[in-house]
Design an enzyme around this catalytic site. Structure first.
Site, short mmCIF file in Angstrom:
data_model
loop_
_atom_site.label_atom_id
_atom_site.label_comp_id
_atom_site.label_asym_id
_atom_site.label_seq_id
_atom_site.Cartn_x
_atom_site.Cartn_y
_atom_site.Cartn_z
N GLU A 63 0.85 -1.19 0.00
CA GLU A 63 0.00 0.00 0.00
C GLU A 63 0.89 1.25 0.00
O GLU A 63 1.79 1.37 0.81
CB GLU A 63 -0.93 0.01 1.21
CG GLU A 63 -1.86 -1.18 1.30
CD GLU A 63 -2.93 -1.21 0.23
OE1 GLU A 63 -3.12 -0.18 -0.48
OE2 GLU A 63 -3.59 -2.26 0.08
N CYS A 86 -7.75 -1.61 8.04
CA CYS A 86 -6.38 -1.55 7.51
C CYS A 86 -6.00 -0.13 7.12
O CYS A 86 -4.93 0.37 7.50
CB CYS A 86 -6.22 -2.50 6.33
SG CYS A 86 -6.40 -4.24 6.80
N HIS A 141 -0.81 -5.85 2.41
CA HIS A 141 -1.96 -6.74 2.41
C HIS A 141 -1.53 -8.10 1.87
O HIS A 141 -0.81 -8.16 0.86
CB HIS A 141 -3.09 -6.19 1.53
CG HIS A 141 -4.09 -5.40 2.29
ND1 HIS A 141 -4.39 -4.08 1.98
CD2 HIS A 141 -4.87 -5.72 3.34
CE1 HIS A 141 -5.31 -3.64 2.81
NE2 HIS A 141 -5.63 -4.62 3.64
#
EC number: 3.4.19.3
Length: 144
Positions: free
Chosen positions: A20, A84, A103
């Protein structure tokens, strides 16, 4: 002194290990597992809309992919406006960008624990290597 916080979360939609790039402050409308949602629908009141990690996730992805670990690694700019993303944004805010979020797909879908462990180790090593290189450049520039 190197400091980096790395968060790992399971995404039922993921089919690859996903790095991310940033966390988002607003748009939190769904209840978490404890049936909580911030009334303001944001992580930090008056915080920036999004915060990027200081880690170059594109470079980490490219470097890890060349290692031939038989695990697909990809990039994302949206961790999902749920736990998250909330965790990532808050961590980025508090660490001044010195955080990362990865992730992973659920175990066995398609990778086993050993494969995910090797991939996560390689990812974190590359992140630390890039961070160390950038710190060296910063320190070098300030010494002159």
């Amino acid at each position: 002194m190197l400091q980096l916080v790395v968060h790992v979360g399971v995404s039922g939609m993921a089919t690859a290990v996903t790095l991310e790039k940033c966390g988002h402050n607003k748009g939190y409308k769904g209840l978490d597992n404890c049936r909580f949602c911030p009334g303001s629908q944001c992580c930090v009141e008056d915080g920036p809309e999004s915060i990027d990690s200081i880690i170059d996730m594109d470079a980490v992805c490219k470097r890890v992919t060349t290692l031939g670990l038989d695990v697909s690694v990809t990039i994302s700019q949206d961790a999902g406006r749920y736990l998250c993303d909330f965790t990532y944004y808050t961590s980025l805010y508090q660490s001044h960008g010195r955080s990362a979020f990865v992730h992973v797909p659920p175990l066995g879908k398609p990778y086993n624990a050993d494969q995910l462990g090797r991939a996560l180790r390689a990812i974190i090593e590359e992140m630390l290597d890039l961070l160390e290189q950038s710190e060296g450049k910063i320190n070098c520039c300030h010494e002159h």
